[in-house]
Scaffold this active site. Structure first.
Site, mmCIF file in Angstrom:
data_model
loop_
_atom_site.group_PDB
_atom_site.id
_atom_site.type_symbol
_atom_site.label_atom_id
_atom_site.label_comp_id
_atom_site.label_asym_id
_atom_site.label_seq_id
_atom_site.Cartn_x
_atom_site.Cartn_y
_atom_site.Cartn_z
ATOM 1 N N HIS A 1 38.672 32.614 48.381
ATOM 2 C CA HIS A 1 37.263 32.315 48.668
ATOM 3 C C HIS A 1 36.302 32.874 47.629
ATOM 4 O O HIS A 1 35.116 32.602 47.682
ATOM 5 C CB HIS A 1 36.923 32.879 50.051
ATOM 6 C CG HIS A 1 37.031 34.384 50.060
ATOM 7 N ND1 HIS A 1 38.235 35.053 49.901
ATOM 8 C CD2 HIS A 1 36.093 35.340 50.144
ATOM 9 C CE1 HIS A 1 38.011 36.353 49.914
ATOM 10 N NE2 HIS A 1 36.724 36.555 50.056
ATOM 11 N N ASP A 2 36.796 33.696 46.705
ATOM 12 C CA ASP A 2 35.937 34.268 45.657
ATOM 13 C C ASP A 2 36.123 33.564 44.323
ATOM 14 O O ASP A 2 35.560 34.004 43.312
ATOM 15 C CB ASP A 2 36.282 35.754 45.431
ATOM 16 C CG ASP A 2 35.912 36.623 46.619
ATOM 17 O OD1 ASP A 2 35.005 36.241 47.371
ATOM 18 O OD2 ASP A 2 36.541 37.684 46.779
HETATM 19 C C1 NOJ Z 1 35.845 41.083 48.186
HETATM 20 C C2 NOJ Z 1 35.712 39.875 49.047
HETATM 21 O O1 NOJ Z 1 36.781 39.015 48.799
HETATM 22 C C3 NOJ Z 1 34.371 39.271 48.732
HETATM 23 O O2 NOJ Z 1 34.207 37.997 49.294
HETATM 24 C C4 NOJ Z 1 33.297 40.218 49.182
HETATM 25 O O3 NOJ Z 1 32.052 39.744 48.758
HETATM 26 C C5 NOJ Z 1 33.506 41.626 48.606
HETATM 27 N N1 NOJ Z 1 34.863 42.054 48.599
HETATM 28 C C6 NOJ Z 1 32.738 42.626 49.397
HETATM 29 O O4 NOJ Z 1 33.317 42.827 50.651
#
Ligand code: NOJ
Length: 565
Positions: A338-339
């Site tokens: 998702h990132d």
């Molecule tokens: C990693 C997560 O995968 C991401 O989506 C999130 O924004 C950050 N950690 C902070 O929790």
């Protein structure tokens, strides 16, 4: 080589990001009953474990990675009873469920933080990281140091109530917990871990697992971007002095009591440091997500500084992530989550002419690599990045928006904004967050209402329904790859990797070896024909390929897997 088999090593894990998976009640937001309704899509693909991204109660500034209550469910996703049903339905299908463990920070809306900020003498004051202001030579109030937040701006936020700053490595509403305080740790173990283990979950994906132990000096970070006010500060919060002690304590006190798996998001670390986290006898975590592959081309300090990469860089990334196989550690295989943007766009070719072919090429690559394999929702049907023409209004992620707004505040030129939009389109997290394309009906069958985020315009061409009965679809190709991986797990899940054409810019050829077998994987990463050179002695027998006929030529984006005798 003696193989140390484990269920969580052999498994293929499918990540569900709830907001965009499937909406069951027409409010435009995915939900838990929606997930239950699509479990057979995941099961039939051949996945064994589901990783569910945060479904806890949350103000959703960072899409659930800002948790306001570990023990309840975000009402728009459902209820605790819905979670019981989900756990039960997953187990009934012979699969397992892991949740996201977000314990570096809570949401500012969590009752612990509300108490903590209420006064300097509150018993929970020390559960978060508070520091007095600094003052510059003109007497202006300044943050305690120059650390930058991962979501732009200072990592410190001033709070009027007590006249101090709190640390937030991510969004302003994600205050970092103070892991130095054992009461905080105990509360986390109980509320965030035990509560869910007792409900029957099978493990956790551990968010920002390397950041809990901050260097207590809170020194200014070295200046690496002289034109910027705030500086990257990983040096002072990643793999900090007590991080392994904390993981060992958490394992000993909670995780070790269950037949659970854990995968920690650590990003970048040296080989030795990784082994401290995942060494079999260490009692910390089973495996890590390292970012070598997904961050290819981006500056690790700032994803929006993008310089591109070539095929040898990708091979280096694969090697770096694979080097824990055969050691006492373990590793992961993934190129989406998702990132991250969509893999077909980043590593293949999302032009309609090559989309399916290059998606299959990537499926052959990923399913041949050793480690626990992770797939992200929509990857199995070849979902792509959002169209280049989408305006900034369609991007919803706090990471994208804060960066964009900061550029505007700095008075960035139109040219700079246009250049940023190009990079945004390539690497933004939003690319992974569009609703899953289930069919060709309105809103791609994701919801009967207006989706919270725009559906990718290409859903009439790319959707699950059209792929189930098509023997040449990407979904069915992934299925065949996952089944082959299982059938020959000594080679594909546990085998050793040997790259044969490291410097080649067009093909990626490698061997996978177990004690008694060898396979050759040959992948053409270009849209041109190339002469096929086996680069290995012996007879070859074709095991799998993404073309129906193979010849002396490798077709564009052709991939083959051969047994070598
Ligand atoms: C990693 C997560 O995968 C991401 O989506 C999130 O924004 C950050 N950690 C902070 O929790």
């Amino acid at each position: 080589m003696t193989i140390n088999y484990k269920w969580w090593k052999d498994a293929t894990i499918y990540q569900v990001w709830p907001a965009s998976f499937k909406d069951s009640n027409g409010d435009g937001i995915g939900d838990i009953p929606g997930i239950v309704s699509k479990l057979d899509h995941i099961k039939n693909l051949g996945a064994d474990i589901i990783w569910l991204s945060p479904m806890y109660d949350s103000p959703q500034n960072d899409m659930g990675y800002d948790i306001s209550d570990y023990e309840s469910v975000y009402p728009k996703y459902g209820t605790l009873e819905d979670m019981d049903i989900l756990i039960d339905q997953i187990h009934k299908r012979g699969m397992r469920l892991i949740l996201d463990l977000v314990i570096n920070h809570t949401a500012a809306e969590h009752k612990w933080f509300q108490e903590s900020k209420s006064s300097k003498t509150n018993p929970k004051r020390d559960w978060y990281i508070w520091k007095p202001p600094k003052y510059d030579s003109k007497g202006n109030r300044q943050p305690p140091n120059n650390w930058v937040s991962y979501f732009s701006g200072s990592a410190w936020e001033y709070d009027e109530t007590t006249g101090e700053y709190y640390l937030h490595l991510f969004a302003k509403n994600q205050p970092d917990l103070n892991w130095e305080n054992e009461h905080t740790r105990n509360a986390l173990y109980k509320s965030a871990l035990s509560f869910w283990f007792d409900k029957g979950i099978d493990g956790f994906r551990i968010d920002t697992a390397g950041m809990y132990s901050k260097d207590q000096r809170f020194l200014d970070a070295p200046i690496v971007f002289p034109d910027r006010e705030f500086q990257p500060c990983k040096l002072y919060h990643q793999n900090g002095p007590r991080i392994h002690e904390f993981h060992q304590e958490m394992f000993k006190r909670v995780t070790s009591k269950y037949d659970a798996m854990t995968v920690g998001e650590v990003g970048h670390s040296s080989h030795d440091e990784v082994l401290k986290y995942v060494g079999a006898g260490r009692g910390e975590m089973n495996m890590l997500f390292l970012f070598d592959m997904v961050e290819l081309g981006s500056d690790p300090r700032d994803r929006f500084i993008y310089n591109g990469y070539n095929l040898p860089d990708l091979k280096t990334a694969v090697t770096n992530q694979a080097e824990f196989i055969g050691t006492e550690g373990w590793t992961t295989v993934f190129n989406e989550n998702h990132d991250q943007p969509r893999s077909v766009t980043r590593f293949g070719n999302d032009d309609p002419k090559w989309r399916v072919q290059s998606g299959k090429l990537l499926a052959l690559l990923m399913s041949s690599l050793s480690g626990t394999l992770f797939l992200y929702q929509g990857q199995e049907i070849g979902m792509t990045n959002v169209p280049k023409e989408w305006p900034i209004e369609e991007y919803k992620d706090i990471n994208s928006m804060n960066y964009y707004n900061e550029l505007l505040q700095e008075g960035a030129s139109d040219e700079r904004i246009a250049q940023f939009m190009k990079v945004l389109n390539l690497v933004a997290r939003d690319n992974a967050r569009t609703p899953v394309q289930w069919d060709a009906s309105a809103h791609a069958g994701f919801s009967t209402g207006k989706p919270w985020m725009r559906v990718n315009d290409n859903y009439p061409d790319i959707n699950a329904e059209s792929q189930y009965n098509d023997p040449h679809s990407l979904y069915n190709f992934w299925k065949s790859c996952l089944s082959l991986r299982k059938q020959h797990k000594d080679l594909f899940v546990y085998g050793d990797l040997e790259i044969l054409d490291f410097d080649n810019q067009k093909t990626f050829s490698f061997l996978k070896k177990s004690d008694d077998k060898t396979v050759l994987v040959v992948l053409n990463f270009t849209d041109k024909e190339i002469d096929f050179e086996p680069l290995v002695k012996g007879d070859l027998k074709l095991l799998h390929s993404n073309y129906t006929k193979v010849s002396q030529q490798l077709e564009p984006y052709e991939g083959r897997v051969y047994s070598v005798y």
